[in-house]
Design a protein around this motif. Structure first.
Motif, PDB file in Angstrom:
ATOM      1  N   ASN A 260       0.820  -1.211   0.000  1.00 34.68           N
ATOM      2  CA  ASN A 260       0.000   0.000   0.000  1.00 34.68           C
ATOM      3  C   ASN A 260       0.859   1.269   0.000  1.00 34.68           C
ATOM      4  OD1 ASN A 260      -2.158  -1.759   0.138  1.00 34.68           O
ATOM      5  ND2 ASN A 260      -2.437  -1.520   2.358  1.00 34.68           N
ATOM      6  N   SER A 261       1.949   1.237   0.760  1.00 35.60           N
ATOM      7  CA  SER A 261       2.834   2.410   0.799  1.00 35.60           C
ATOM      8  C   SER A 261       3.524   2.629  -0.536  1.00 35.60           C
ATOM      9  CB  SER A 261       3.871   2.245   1.914  1.00 35.60           C
ATOM     10  OG  SER A 261       3.254   2.286   3.182  1.00 35.60           O
ATOM     11  N   LEU A 262       3.876   1.543  -1.213  1.00 34.77           N
ATOM     12  CA  LEU A 262       4.451   1.671  -2.561  1.00 34.77           C
ATOM     13  C   LEU A 262       3.429   2.253  -3.528  1.00 34.77           C
ATOM     14  CD1 LEU A 262       6.484  -1.664  -2.778  1.00 34.77           C
ATOM     15  CD2 LEU A 262       7.422   0.662  -2.725  1.00 34.77           C
ATOM     16  N   ALA A 263       2.178   1.852  -3.382  1.00 33.60           N
ATOM     17  CA  ALA A 263       1.117   2.402  -4.236  1.00 33.60           C
ATOM     18  C   ALA A 263       0.921   3.890  -3.958  1.00 33.60           C
ATOM     19  CB  ALA A 263      -0.183   1.640  -3.999  1.00 33.60           C
ATOM     20  N   PHE A 264       1.007   4.270  -2.685  1.00 30.10           N
ATOM     21  CA  PHE A 264       0.906   5.676  -2.293  1.00 30.10           C
ATOM     22  C   PHE A 264       2.006   6.491  -2.977  1.00 30.10           C
ATOM     23  CE2 PHE A 264       1.996   9.144   0.646  1.00 30.10           C
ATOM     24  CZ  PHE A 264       0.761   9.704   0.923  1.00 30.10           C
ATOM     25  N   ALA A 265       3.233   5.985  -2.902  1.00 32.87           N
ATOM     26  CA  ALA A 265       4.365   6.684  -3.525  1.00 32.87           C
ATOM     27  C   ALA A 265       4.222   6.726  -5.038  1.00 32.87           C
ATOM     28  CB  ALA A 265       5.674   6.000  -3.136  1.00 32.87           C
ATOM     29  N   GLN A 266       3.731   5.626  -5.628  1.00 30.55           N
ATOM     30  CA  GLN A 266       3.556   5.577  -7.078  1.00 30.55           C
ATOM     31  C   GLN A 266       2.539   6.612  -7.544  1.00 30.55           C
ATOM     32  OE1 GLN A 266       5.135   4.062  -9.511  1.00 30.55           O
ATOM     33  NE2 GLN A 266       3.726   4.894 -11.063  1.00 30.55           N
ATOM     34  N   ARG A 267       1.448   6.732  -6.802  1.00 38.84           N
ATOM     35  CA  ARG A 267       0.415   7.696  -7.190  1.00 38.84           C
ATOM     36  C   ARG A 267       0.937   9.131  -7.063  1.00 38.84           C
ATOM     37  NH1 ARG A 267      -2.618   9.271 -10.735  1.00 38.84           N
ATOM     38  NH2 ARG A 267      -4.630  10.198 -10.188  1.00 38.84           N
ATOM     39  N   LEU A 268       1.714   9.388  -6.008  1.00 32.82           N
ATOM     40  CA  LEU A 268       2.314  10.720  -5.891  1.00 32.82           C
ATOM     41  C   LEU A 268       3.222  11.003  -7.080  1.00 32.82           C
ATOM     42  CD1 LEU A 268       3.273  10.970  -2.096  1.00 32.82           C
ATOM     43  CD2 LEU A 268       1.474  12.231  -3.285  1.00 32.82           C
ATOM     44  N   SER A 269       3.975   9.998  -7.499  1.00 29.43           N
ATOM     45  CA  SER A 269       4.873  10.161  -8.641  1.00 29.43           C
ATOM     46  C   SER A 269       4.090  10.468  -9.901  1.00 29.43           C
ATOM     47  CB  SER A 269       5.715   8.901  -8.823  1.00 29.43           C
ATOM     48  OG  SER A 269       6.580   9.025  -9.926  1.00 29.43           O
ATOM     49  N   GLU A 270       2.969   9.781 -10.087  1.00 34.05           N
ATOM     50  CA  GLU A 270       2.124  10.033 -11.260  1.00 34.05           C
ATOM     51  C   GLU A 270       1.591  11.457 -11.263  1.00 34.05           C
ATOM     52  OE1 GLU A 270      -0.859   7.057 -10.861  1.00 34.05           O
ATOM     53  OE2 GLU A 270       0.491   5.387 -11.329  1.00 34.05           O
ATOM     54  N   LEU A 271       1.410  11.996 -10.070  1.00 35.20           N
ATOM     55  CA  LEU A 271       0.884  13.358  -9.936  1.00 35.20           C
ATOM     56  C   LEU A 271       1.988  14.410  -9.897  1.00 35.20           C
ATOM     57  CD1 LEU A 271      -1.880  12.530  -7.327  1.00 35.20           C
ATOM     58  CD2 LEU A 271      -2.246  13.125  -9.719  1.00 35.20           C
ATOM     59  N   GLY A 272       3.221  13.978 -10.138  1.00 33.82           N
ATOM     60  CA  GLY A 272       4.334  14.921 -10.269  1.00 33.82           C
ATOM     61  C   GLY A 272       5.257  15.012  -9.078  1.00 33.82           C
ATOM     62  N   ASP A 286      10.405  -4.144  13.159  1.00 28.23           N
ATOM     63  CA  ASP A 286      10.892  -5.318  13.871  1.00 28.23           C
ATOM     64  C   ASP A 286       9.882  -6.457  13.881  1.00 28.23           C
ATOM     65  OD1 ASP A 286      13.220  -3.964  14.381  1.00 28.23           O
ATOM     66  OD2 ASP A 286      12.682  -3.382  16.431  1.00 28.23           O
ATOM     67  N   THR A 287       8.598  -6.122  13.860  1.00 29.92           N
ATOM     68  CA  THR A 287       7.558  -7.155  13.891  1.00 29.92           C
ATOM     69  C   THR A 287       7.077  -7.544  12.500  1.00 29.92           C
ATOM     70  OG1 THR A 287       5.881  -5.438  14.216  1.00 29.92           O
ATOM     71  CG2 THR A 287       6.790  -6.493  16.203  1.00 29.92           C
ATOM     72  N   GLY A 288       7.727  -7.044  11.474  1.00 32.32           N
ATOM     73  CA  GLY A 288       7.406  -7.439  10.113  1.00 32.32           C
ATOM     74  C   GLY A 288       6.122  -6.854   9.563  1.00 32.32           C
ATOM     75  N   LYS A 289       5.625  -5.769  10.164  1.00 28.90           N
ATOM     76  CA  LYS A 289       4.403  -5.145   9.654  1.00 28.90           C
ATOM     77  C   LYS A 289       4.648  -4.430   8.322  1.00 28.90           C
ATOM     78  CE  LYS A 289       2.216  -6.377  13.360  1.00 28.90           C
ATOM     79  NZ  LYS A 289       1.275  -7.536  13.300  1.00 28.90           N
ATOM     80  N   ILE A 290       5.904  -4.075   8.074  1.00 33.53           N
ATOM     81  CA  ILE A 290       6.244  -3.376   6.834  1.00 33.53           C
ATOM     82  C   ILE A 290       7.675  -3.760   6.455  1.00 33.53           C
ATOM     83  CG2 ILE A 290       7.206  -1.272   7.887  1.00 33.53           C
ATOM     84  CD1 ILE A 290       5.461   0.286   5.768  1.00 33.53           C
ATOM     85  N   ASP A 291       7.932  -3.847   5.166  1.00 38.45           N
ATOM     86  CA  ASP A 291       9.236  -4.299   4.672  1.00 38.45           C
ATOM     87  C   ASP A 291      10.029  -3.097   4.165  1.00 38.45           C
ATOM     88  OD1 ASP A 291      11.412  -5.421   3.421  1.00 38.45           O
ATOM     89  OD2 ASP A 291      10.282  -7.083   2.545  1.00 38.45           O
ATOM     90  N   THR A 292      10.980  -2.630   4.969  1.00 33.94           N
ATOM     91  CA  THR A 292      11.751  -1.448   4.573  1.00 33.94           C
ATOM     92  C   THR A 292      12.716  -1.744   3.430  1.00 33.94           C
ATOM     93  OG1 THR A 292      13.330  -1.946   6.346  1.00 33.94           O
ATOM     94  CG2 THR A 292      11.584  -0.353   6.840  1.00 33.94           C
ATOM     95  N   GLN A 293      13.094  -3.015   3.260  1.00 33.90           N
ATOM     96  CA  GLN A 293      13.957  -3.369   2.126  1.00 33.90           C
ATOM     97  C   GLN A 293      13.235  -3.093   0.816  1.00 33.90           C
ATOM     98  OE1 GLN A 293      17.085  -4.307   2.058  1.00 33.90           O
ATOM     99  NE2 GLN A 293      17.468  -4.610   4.249  1.00 33.90           N
TER     100      GLN A 293
END
Length: 659
Positions: A260-272, A286-293
């Motif tokens: 979802n965060s990648l999609a958020f960033a992608q949409r911002l990119s599409e909007l300039g 640490d609990t694996g809720k999000i993958d920073t890699q």
């Protein structure tokens, strides 16, 4: 961004998942309150929404409820299955985007459940539970032994910070601020415009963040659109750093936060807006809720609060928010503080490359020329001492110095040099101005220029070539040649000529007509035979005598020399003008104050030394008068200035008429 992510207290690591009854109860109560408010709000919206909007609202209600993870996961899958058809309903253009956002249906969270309510209310109150026993200590700005004070973040909780507030903050080394713009698709920070404007006016770099509630790709895209629309409304540029603040406790177990965060960033990119950062609590990582890699470590800003922060943690990421409790003297409130490891928030230590096209002369030999701002040495300033180089860019480093990026006249990069090792050029291609003093003639093949860009040549006439000129100043130009600034003998400026197109003349310069009568007023000068300083006589032998100075020479040593002749037109030599006094033919009025008796007839008593007769010696024959002054005339005679005993001036008389 006031979430308590982690605390280190006495070596014990505490996180937001502590099984504390009081905290859990507060969270459940808060979550239910939000759920109820959302349900009420969306019901009112459904009455005016399309059938598609109604269906989407019911799905979104499920996404933001506090039901089990399994229920949320199923709902997320159902939303994802309709993602394509949902995103086809709106255009990529800004105008259509604005229209779309005005009719969006996901109006949660409600005002009461915002993440940044003032004081101790709302979510800020929730995040304070459990702090009484293990509270984060207040840290004074500028405390030694702390991680770096690089940048802060602000929201409406910080209200209307003034320019003067930001200036005080900046004085403690803070170089940028991240301003909250939006939350979900229902909230805009009412202070954002002023917080941005005032921070910029104080000289801080400004970035912005969005507090995220999305749990699906489609929702992430809509929140990105809401964020981008407000950013554009505030006239933020496309290179603005846009932060996804993904920390909301109610969504931690809902959806694929990485996707979802990648999609958020992608949409911002599409909007300039192609510069996105993700703000994440260390516990989520640490609990694996999000993958920073997958997000990219350089795109992650990590929040983690040690009880007593001293060393730098989380250096593998772009930045680290290390406390929420910094206070600045004279500024209301407390602030989050972060250290920037990659320069994305505060810029690189050297700052941005500022276009700065000028020419400078290297005037100090004791500086290093750097290959990079990791301080790898490339050369020494002594190598280029007194040379003029081109500045293409300037860097204002955080160490307080400015550095020039220098190029030579072949376009070759020289390196980075502290500006204190240079002197600003005089303009055009010329560098530092140097004083000189020499006599020159212009060669037949010379070029004469009247400006420092060397693009306005002046015609050199035959008369110009005959004359001797004074080179008063010179410049070591960028093209590698030395140019002399020429003046004629009367001080009128002629122009610039390259030094190698001139013929140097004798240091005394040309003989200029003088034709003045001078008295030798000092015994301590030499009469010179020539300007190789061969002695001819001494001024003591001519003390108080009046001589004819026919010519003057203005020597490059700064002195002027008179060419002296006696009454018989015999040349006596060159003497420094400082050893003489211009008097006229009569010479200096020398104090005498003696009684004299007129002993001879037929001498004129003169009114002046233009030989206007005033009286005759016959009329004062054998009278004793006062000779107050005597003059040693150029003609070889001595004259007395006569006064009666009552003080009446009688005139000048040749000393031979007296006894």
């Amino acid at each position: 961004m006031k979430n308590v992510i982690r605390l280190l207290v006495g070596g014990l690591l505490l996180s937001t998942t502590l099984n504390v009854t009081a905290v859990k109860a507060a969270e459940d109560s808060f979550a239910n309150n939000v759920e109820n408010q959302v349900t009420i709000d969306t019901k009112s919206i459904q009455s005016t929404s399309s059938e598609t909007e109604k269906n989407q609202t019911s799905k979104d209600e499920l996404l933001f409820s506090t039901d089990s993870t399994e229920k949320n996961t199923k709902t997320d899958e159902s939303v994802e299955s309709t993602e394509t058809s949902t995103t086809e309903n709106y255009s990529e253009t800004d105008s259509d985007l604005q229209a779309y956002l005005q009719q969006t249906d996901d109006l949660f969270p409600l005002q009461e459940s915002r993440s940044d309510l003032n004081g101790a209310a709302g979510r800020r109150k929730l995040r304070s539970y459990g702090r009484s026993a293990f509270s984060i200590p207040t840290i004074n700005a500028g405390e030694s032994g702390r991680p770096r004070f690089d940048f802060i973040d602000v929201s409406s909780w910080n209200s209307d910070l003034k320019v003067s507030d930001y200036v005080k903050i900046k004085n403690y080394g803070v170089r940028s601020v991240v301003v909250k713009l939006t939350e979900a698709t229902s909230y805009k920070n009412p202070y954002a415009a002023d917080q941005i404007k005032n921070a910029q006016a104080a000289g801080l770099k400004v970035h912005v963040y969005h507090y995220s509630w999305f749990t699906s790709v489609s929702q992430a895209r809509r929140e990105a659109e809401y964020f981008a629309a407000f950013a554009k409304n505030l006239q933020l540029t496309s290179n603005t750093l846009m932060v996804n603040d993904i920390e909301e406790p109610q969504i931690v177990n809902s959806g694929d936060h990485t996707k979802n965060s990648l999609a958020f960033a992608q949409r911002l990119s599409e909007l300039g807006f192609k510069n996105t950062m993700h703000y994440i609590g260390r516990h989520w990582v640490d609990t694996g809720k999000i993958d920073t890699q997958k997000l990219g470590l350089d795109n992650c800003w990590i929040a983690q609060y040690p009880y007593n922060p001293t060393n730098h943690w989380n250096t593998e990421f772009s930045a680290w928010q290390w406390t929420s409790q910094v206070v600045f003297p004279g500024v209301n409130g407390v602030f989050d503080m972060s250290a920037d490891y990659k320069g994305k928030f505060i810029g690189t230590p050297q700052g941005e490359a500022i276009k700065d096209q000028r020419y400078v002369t290297i005037s100090n030999k004791n500086y290093s020329i750097w290959q990079n701002f990791s301080w790898k040495k490339r050369s020494n300033s002594a190598t280029y001492l007194n040379k003029t180089l081109e500045v293409r860019y300037r860097y204002d480093h955080v160490n307080g110095s400015s550095y020039y990026s220098l190029y030579d006249n072949n376009g070759k990069w020289v390196g980075y040099l502290n500006k204190n090792a240079t002197t600003n050029g005089a303009g055009g291609q010329f560098g530092k101005i140097y004083s000189t003093n020499s006599y020159v003639k212009i060669n037949s093949n010379a070029n004469l220029y009247t400006n420092k860009n060397l693009n306005k040549p002046k015609n050199i006439t035959a008369e110009i070539k005959k004359q001797v000129y004074v080179a008063k100043y010179y410049y070591n130009a960028f093209n590698g040649r030395r140019y002399e600034s020429l003046y004629d003998i009367n001080g009128k400026w002629l122009g610039y000529v390259a030094n190698d197109e001139l013929t140097k003349q004798a240091n005394q310069g040309p003989a200029r007509a003088f034709h003045q009568y001078v008295s030798i007023s000092s015994k301590n000068y030499n009469f010179w035979q020539n300007f190789s300083w061969k002695k001819r006589d001494a001024s003591s032998n001519y003390y108080h005598q009046t001589l004819n100075a026919k010519y003057i020479y203005e020597h490059t040593n700064g002195s002027s020399y008179l060419s002296l002749y006696d009454k018989n037109n015999k040349w006596l030599g060159y003497v420094n003008k400082n050893g003489t006094k211009i008097t006229g033919k009569q010479g200096i009025a020398l104090s005498y104050n003696k009684s004299v008796k007129i002993k001879r007839k037929n001498y004129s008593i003169w009114q002046n030394f233009s030989w206007k007769e005033k009286n005759k010696s016959n009329n004062y024959l054998n009278q004793t008068l006062i000779a107050k002054y005597q003059y040693k005339h150029f003609n070889g005679a001595t004259y007395y200035s006569l006064y009666s005993h009552s003080g009446v001036w009688l005139g000048y008389i040749n000393a031979n008429a007296t006894k």
